[in-house]
Design a protein around this motif. Structure first.
Motif, PDB file in Angstrom:
ATOM      1  N   UNK A  15     -11.180 -35.674  20.442  1.00  0.00           N
ATOM      2  CA  UNK A  15     -12.319 -36.451  19.933  1.00  0.00           C
ATOM      3  C   UNK A  15     -13.080 -37.041  21.107  1.00  0.00           C
ATOM      4  N   UNK A  18     -16.123 -39.814  20.609  1.00  0.00           N
ATOM      5  CA  UNK A  18     -15.754 -41.206  20.309  1.00  0.00           C
ATOM      6  C   UNK A  18     -15.005 -41.806  21.489  1.00  0.00           C
ATOM      7  N   UNK A  21     -17.400 -43.002  24.176  1.00  0.00           N
ATOM      8  CA  UNK A  21     -18.091 -44.251  23.853  1.00  0.00           C
ATOM      9  C   UNK A  21     -17.180 -45.452  24.081  1.00  0.00           C
ATOM     10  N   UNK A  25     -17.596 -48.301  27.000  1.00  0.00           N
ATOM     11  CA  UNK A  25     -17.743 -49.696  26.569  1.00  0.00           C
ATOM     12  C   UNK A  25     -16.745 -50.605  27.251  1.00  0.00           C
ATOM     13  N   UNK A 271     -13.679 -55.398  18.661  1.00  0.00           N
ATOM     14  CA  UNK A 271     -14.267 -54.917  17.402  1.00  0.00           C
ATOM     15  C   UNK A 271     -14.580 -53.421  17.500  1.00  0.00           C
ATOM     16  N   UNK A 272     -15.171 -53.033  18.635  1.00  0.00           N
ATOM     17  CA  UNK A 272     -15.546 -51.631  18.804  1.00  0.00           C
ATOM     18  C   UNK A 272     -14.301 -50.747  18.814  1.00  0.00           C
ATOM     19  N   UNK A 274     -11.440 -51.375  17.462  1.00  0.00           N
ATOM     20  CA  UNK A 274     -10.884 -51.368  16.111  1.00  0.00           C
ATOM     21  C   UNK A 274     -11.609 -50.346  15.255  1.00  0.00           C
ATOM     22  N   UNK A 275     -12.926 -50.349  15.371  1.00  0.00           N
ATOM     23  CA  UNK A 275     -13.737 -49.400  14.628  1.00  0.00           C
ATOM     24  C   UNK A 275     -13.307 -47.965  14.923  1.00  0.00           C
ATOM     25  N   UNK A 276     -13.198 -47.681  16.222  1.00  0.00           N
ATOM     26  CA  UNK A 276     -12.813 -46.336  16.633  1.00  0.00           C
ATOM     27  C   UNK A 276     -11.438 -45.971  16.090  1.00  0.00           C
ATOM     28  N   UNK A 278      -9.766 -47.261  13.557  1.00  0.00           N
ATOM     29  CA  UNK A 278      -9.759 -47.128  12.093  1.00  0.00           C
ATOM     30  C   UNK A 278     -10.285 -45.752  11.706  1.00  0.00           C
ATOM     31  N   UNK A 279     -11.362 -45.334  12.385  1.00  0.00           N
ATOM     32  CA  UNK A 279     -11.930 -44.014  12.094  1.00  0.00           C
ATOM     33  C   UNK A 279     -10.906 -42.936  12.424  1.00  0.00           C
ATOM     34  N   UNK A 282      -8.400 -42.903   9.633  1.00  0.00           N
ATOM     35  CA  UNK A 282      -8.956 -42.373   8.394  1.00  0.00           C
ATOM     36  C   UNK A 282      -9.075 -40.856   8.448  1.00  0.00           C
ATOM     37  N   UNK A 283      -9.524 -40.345   9.592  1.00  0.00           N
ATOM     38  CA  UNK A 283      -9.743 -38.906   9.653  1.00  0.00           C
ATOM     39  C   UNK A 283      -8.424 -38.149   9.814  1.00  0.00           C
TER      40      UNK A 283
ATOM     41  N   UNK B  41     -17.081 -54.739  10.945  1.00  0.00           N
ATOM     42  CA  UNK B  41     -16.797 -54.681  12.375  1.00  0.00           C
ATOM     43  C   UNK B  41     -18.072 -54.387  13.171  1.00  0.00           C
ATOM     44  N   UNK B 284     -23.729 -51.840  26.551  1.00  0.00           N
ATOM     45  CA  UNK B 284     -22.477 -51.757  25.792  1.00  0.00           C
ATOM     46  C   UNK B 284     -22.753 -51.812  24.296  1.00  0.00           C
ATOM     47  N   UNK B 287     -23.892 -48.538  23.041  1.00  0.00           N
ATOM     48  CA  UNK B 287     -22.753 -47.622  22.913  1.00  0.00           C
ATOM     49  C   UNK B 287     -22.013 -47.851  21.607  1.00  0.00           C
ATOM     50  N   UNK B 288     -21.722 -49.122  21.334  1.00  0.00           N
ATOM     51  CA  UNK B 288     -20.952 -49.461  20.145  1.00  0.00           C
ATOM     52  C   UNK B 288     -21.685 -48.988  18.889  1.00  0.00           C
ATOM     53  N   UNK B 295     -20.010 -42.033  13.804  1.00  0.00           N
ATOM     54  CA  UNK B 295     -18.771 -41.946  13.023  1.00  0.00           C
ATOM     55  C   UNK B 295     -19.089 -41.941  11.530  1.00  0.00           C
ATOM     56  N   UNK B 299     -18.479 -38.617   8.920  1.00  0.00           N
ATOM     57  CA  UNK B 299     -17.648 -38.667   7.719  1.00  0.00           C
ATOM     58  C   UNK B 299     -18.386 -38.128   6.497  1.00  0.00           C
ATOM     59  N   UNK B 402     -14.118 -32.599   8.114  1.00  0.00           N
ATOM     60  CA  UNK B 402     -13.819 -33.911   8.694  1.00  0.00           C
ATOM     61  C   UNK B 402     -14.641 -35.013   8.046  1.00  0.00           C
TER      62      UNK B 402
END
Lengths: 394, 402
Positions: A15, A18, A21, A25, A271-272, A274-276, A278-279, A282-283, B41, B284, B287-288, B295, B299, B402
Motif C-alpha cells: 500500500x 497510503x 502519505x 507526514x 489522528x492521521x 489512526x485514519x491510515x 483503521x483503513x 477495514x480493507x 478523525x 502536512x 498530506x493528511x 482512502x 473504498x 478493494x
C-alpha cells in the motif's frame, strides 16, 4: 504464535501510496521538532563552550549579565593587587578589566540593523582566553582605532571584514583582523583595546567586568569569599564557566516553541496515523478472519498491527532525521550562522544550530510513540472482529 | 417543488433524484458520514492543524508587529547613533527645544532595574521629566492618585495598571529596584497609576532622582518628543539629526513606530522562522487530507462505477467528491480556528507568560487566512481522487474489490 514480521513490512510496501502519505507526514513533524531543538541546542552549546575552568569573572552585585554590570576604576585598583591572583612570566598579575558596549551596525544580508557587542580587552584578557585564535590579519593596536572581530560576525554585518570600517558615532574603527572563538559566546563579539574603548564610549571611570585567574584552587576559593564578604566593593565573583553556563535564557523560547509545536503536530499526526491504520484494518477484514481461523490469537493480531503502525511511523521518523541531518549538512557546508537578540545584553547572539545524535534519537522516539498511539485502537478493532462475519465480508 | 416541475421538463439529474428519494446534498452528507470514525478523525486532524496555524500566525504578529497607537505617529524618539545603550548629553535639551515643530521634549532613560528580589528584569522603569511627560502620553489616563502629587514628589513614581494588578500593589506602596545598567538602587513610592496606553506595565520616575543618585550624571538615555502636528514630524526628525551631526554624540531620531519596528527586527528573522514552520504545517495538513480523501474514494470505487454506469457525468462525480472533501475540511477549520480563537481570548496569557505576551489577538485577518488555507485544502484533496475516478472505465471500476 506471533505473525511473521514479513507480513507487516510487505503490507506497508504494497500500500505504498497510503504508506507514503503517512511517512511524509510523520517525517515533517519529526524534522520540525528536531530543527527547533537544534536551534536551542546551538545557543546552549555556545554558552557551554565559553570560559576557561581556572578563570573568575567579577561583576557588579545584582547584575545578571556583563553588559548590565559596572565596575569602577577604584574597585579595579583595589582588586588588581589581591595576592590570590596569578602572575604571568613577566610578573604581571593576570587580571583584565574590560568594557562591554553595544554598537548598532547594518546587517549584511538583510535590510535593517542590529546590535552587536564590542568588548574592550587588555593584553591579559587575550592571555585569559586561549581558545580565541586569530585566523586572518592581526590583533588590534591600542591607540590606533583598530578592532579585531569574530569571523562569524564578519559574515553578518557590513563593514566587519578585514579593511572594513565600523562606525561608532563620530568615531571610525578599522577592522584589522578576524578571530575564531571555537563556537563560544566570544564568536558574537568584536574586540578592541579597553582604554581606547572607555575613551570612545565616554566611560572614563567605568568598566563592565573583571576577568582574572587565581593562583590555584585554594586561592580561587579565598578570593571568591573575600569579594563576596567585602560589602564596600559590592561585587560578585563567579567561575567564568559557571557564569556562561547560566546565559542560556535566549534558548528558552526555542525550547518552548519546540514543545508546543511537537505536541500539537503530533496530535494531528496521531489522528492521521489512526485514519491510515483503521483503513488498513477495514480493507483487510477478510484476511484477518483467515488468520484467526488459521489459529493466530487475538493478541498476535494486536501485536502485528501495532508493529505495522510503529514500522510506518518509524519509517517517517527516520526520513525526518535524514531530512534534518541533510539541512544541517547544508547549513554547515554553507557556513550559515543564526542570530537572535539576547534580552539581557540587547545584542545579537550568533550561533550555529546543532543536530546532535541525542536530538535524532529524540525525534525517532517521538515518531515511534506517534505510531504506537495511532495504531493502538485500530489494532484492538482488528482483534475484536468476529471471525465468521469477517470471513464473509468482501 | 422545484420550478422545473412547473415547466414540465425536469432535468435528468432531477428526475434521478426524485426517483430515488435522495437529494444531492443528502447523498454527499450520507457518504461523508458513512464512516463516522474516519470523518471525525479527518475533521479533528484538520482542526488541530488549523488551530496550530492560527496560533503560529498570531505569535508571529505579536512578535513582529508592535501594537499601534495614534499618538505614536506624533511622537519621536532620539537615541545615540552608536546604539541604544549609549547615553546622550543632557545639554542637548536646549538645542532640541529650539528646533521648530517640537512641542514638548522629555528625557527618557531606561533604568532596567530588578524589582524586589527578582533575578530578571520583568518590567521596565524609565526616568522622565514628569512636568513635561504629561503632554507626551496623551492617550494615558490617570486612574488612581494624582499626577500633580507625583510631579511634586521627587521619590514618587507612576506605575501602569497592569503591573499594579499583577503584584497587587496600591498607591502609597514602596517599590525597590536594584540597578543593573546603573550602579545605583531606587526606592520609589507609588503616587499615581495610569492606564489606557499600548503598554500599561511600566514605571516612570523623576530623572532628577537618577541624576542626583549618579552625582549629577549629566546624561540621558534617549529623548522622547512630540511634534506640533503630523506634518511637522519629518521636519523635526531631520532637524534633530542635523543639529547634532559631527558632534561627539550624534543622534538618530525616528518616529516611535519606526523605533519599535527597529527594535523588533533585532529579534532575528522571526518572520522567516514562523513562515517556514507554518509552511510545513500546511504541507502536512494537505498530506493528511489528500490521503484520507483518496482512502474514502478507493473504498467506494465500485459504487462510483455504478453511478457512472447509471449515467452520472464526470462533472457530477467530481462535484460529489469535492463537496465531501470541502465540507469535511471546512468543518475542521471551523472547529480548529473557532477553538483557537476561543482559547486565546479566554485564557490570561499575559499572566501566564509573565508579561512577555500581552495581546495575542487572533485577528479576523488571521482567521480568514486559516479559513482560506482550509478551503484550498478541501479543493486540492479532491483533485487526486477525482482524476482517478474520471479515468476509470466502468467495467474495471465494477471489477474492483478493494
Amino acid at each position: 504464535m506471533a505473525l511473521p514480521l514479513k507480513y507487516n513490512y510487505r503490507n506497508v510496501l504494497i500500500r505504498w501510496r497510503t504508506t507514503l502519505f503517512t511517512v511524509v507526514g510523520v517525517a515533517a513533524v519529526v524534522s520540525v521538532v528536531i530543527l527547533l531543538k537544534a536551534l536551542a541546542k546551538g545557543i546552549e552549546s555556545s554558552s557551554a563552550r565559553t570560559g576557561e575552568p581556572g578563570n573568575i569573572l567579577v561583576v557588579r552585585k545584582g547584575s545578571q549579565a556583563e553588559s548590565g554590570s559596572l565596575v569602577t576604576r577604584d574597585q579595579f585598583r583595589t582588586l588588581q593587587f589581591f595576592e590570590e591572583i596569578d602572575r604571568n612570566a613577566a610578573g604581571q598579575p593576570v587580571v583584565s578589566a574590560e568594557l562591554v558596549m553595544i554598537i548598532n551596525a547594518p546587517r549584511r544580508a538583510a535590510p535593517g540593523s542590529a546590535n552587536t557587542l564590542i568588548r574592550g580587552v587588555t593584553p591579559r584578557g587575550l592571555e585569559l582566553r586561549p581558545k580565541v585564535t586569530l585566523v586572518e590579519g592581526r590583533w588590534f593596536q591600542p591607540g590606533q582605532r583598530e578592532v579585531t572581530v569574530s569571523k562569524k560576525l564578519a559574515g553578518r554585518f557590513e563593514g566587519f571584514e578585514v579593511g572594513g570600517i565600523i562606525r561608532a558615532g563620530p568615531d571610525r574603527l578599522r577592522v584589522v583582523g578576524l578571530f575564531e572563538a571555537a563556537g563560544s559566546a566570544f564568536d558574537s563579539e568584536a574586540w578592541m583595546d579597553a582604554d581606547e574603548a572607555r575613551a570612545i564610549f565616554d566611560r572614563s571611570e567605568m568598566y563592565s567586568s573583571i576577568l582574572l585567574r587565581p593562583r590555584d584552587e585554594a586561592a580561587m576559593r579565598s578570593l571568591t569569599n573575600r569579594i563576596a564578604q567585602d560589602k564596600r566593593l559590592g561585587l560578585r565573583a563567579e567561575p567564568e564557566t559557571e557564569y556562561y553556563s547560566k546565559q542560556t535564557a535566549t534558548a528558552v523560547p526555542f525550547n518552548i516553541l519546540a514543545g508546543l509545536l511537537g505536541t500539537a503536530m503530533s496530535v494531528g499526526a496521531v489522528f492521521a496515523a489512526m485514519n491510515t491504520m483503521y483503513a488498513n484494518v477495514a480493507s483487510r477484514t477478510r484476511e484477518i478472519g483467515t488468520l484467526r481461523v488459521l489459529g493466530y490469537s487475538r493478541a498476535a493480531i494486536v501485536v502485528s498491527f501495532l508493529i505495522e503502525g510503529v514500522l510506518l511511523s518509524g519509517l517517517g521518523g527516520m526520513v525526518g532525521c535524514a531530512l534534518s541531518l541533510g539541512i544541517y549538512a547544508y547549513v554547515v557546508a554553507r557556513g550559515v550562522t543564526f542570530g537572535t537578540m539576547d534580552f539581557q545584553s540587547f545584542a545579537e547572539t550568533v550561533y550555529q544550530f546543532r543536530v546532535t545524535p541525542d536530538l535524532m534519537a529524540l525525534g525517532l522516539v517521538f515518531s515511534l510513540v506517534i505510531g504506537l498511539i495511532g495504531s493502538f485502537l485500530p489494532a484492538l478493532r482488528a482483534a475484536r472482529l468476529p471471525v465468521i462475519s469477517a470471513l464473509k465480508s468482501l | 417543488m422545484s420550478s422545473a416541475d412547473s415547466q414540465g421538463t425536469p432535468s435528468p439529474s432531477e428526475r434521478r433524484q426524485r426517483a430515488s428519494g435522495i437529494t444531492i446534498p443528502g447523498f454527499v452528507l450520507k457518504n461523508a458520514l458513512r464512516n463516522g470514525r474516519r470523518a471525525m478523525l479527518t475533521v479533528l486532524s484538520v482542526a488541530v492543524s488549523c488551530a496550530l496555524l492560527v496560533t503560529l500566525l498570531t505569535l508571529q504578529r505579536e512578535l513582529t508587529v508592535p501594537p499601534e497607537s495614534e499618538a505614536a505617529s506624533f511622537r519621536i524618539i532620539a537615541r545615540n547613533k552608536v546604539s541604544l545603550a549609549q547615553p546622550l548629553p543632557a545639554r542637548q535639551r536646549s538645542t532640541i527645544e529650539k528646533i521648530p515643530g517640537v512641542r514638548q521634549v522629555s528625557p527618557f532613560t531606561y533604568f532596567g532595574g530588578l524589582f524586589r528580589d527578582e533575578t530578571t528584569t520583568s518590567w521596565a522603569q524609565f526616568a522622565v521629566d514628569p512636568a513635561r511627560f504629561r503632554e507626551l502620553i496623551l492617550e494615558g489616563k490617570i486612574i488612581e492618585g494624582s499626577y500633580d502629587a507625583w510631579v511634586k514628589n521627587r521619590n514618587g513614581c507612576m506605575v501602569g495598571a497592569d503591573t499594579l494588578r499583577r503584584y497587587g500593589l496600591k498607591v502609597g506602596d514602596k517599590l525597590r529596584f536594584t540597578g543593573t545598567f546603573y550602579p545605583v538602587d531606587l526606592e520609589l513610592t507609588i503616587e499615581t497609576v495610569y492606564a489606557g496606553t499600548i503598554d500599561d506595565r511600566n514605571c516612570f520616575f523623576h530623572h532628577a532622582l537618577l541624576d542626583q543618585l549618579m552625582d549629577d550624571w549629566g546624561m540621558v538615555g534617549t529623548w522622547y518628543m512630540m511634534a506640533d502636528s503630523a506634518d511637522a514630524v519629518d521636519g523635526v526628525i531631520k532637524g534633530v539629526n542635523a543639529a547634532f551631526e559631527n558632534t561627539s554624540a550624534e543622534v538618530r531620531a525616528e518616529t516611535e513606530r519606526a523605533f519599535q519596528l527597529g527594535f523588533v527586527s533585532m529579534f532575528g528573522n522571526v518572520k522567516m522562522l514562523f513562515g517556514s514552520i507554518s509552511a510545513v504545517v500546511v504541507f502536512t495538513l494537505i498530506l493528511v487530507c489528500v490521503s484520507t480523501m483518496s482512502m474514502a474514494i478507493r473504498e467506494r470505487f465500485r459504487e462510483l462505477a455504478v453511478l457512472k454506469a447509471l449515467g452520472f457525468r464526470r462533472r457530477e462525480l467530481f462535484a460529489f467528491i469535492l463537496a465531501e472533501s470541502f465540507g469535511l475540511s471546512m468543518l475542521g477549520a471551523f472547529v480548529g480556528i473557532g477553538g483557537a480563537w476561543l482559547f486565546w481570548s479566554t485564557i490570561n496569557l499575559q499572566k501566564l507568560s509573565q508579561g512577555f505576551l500581552v495581546y495575542f489577538e487572533v485577528t479576523p485577518r488571521i482567521m480568514a487566512t486559516g479559513g482560506i488555507v482550509a478551503a484550498l485544502l478541501g479543493i486540492v484533496a479532491a483533485i487526486g481522487p477525482s482524476v482517478s475516478v474520471a479515468r476509470m472505465s466502468v467495467v474495471s471500476g465494477l471489477k474492483t474489490l478493494d
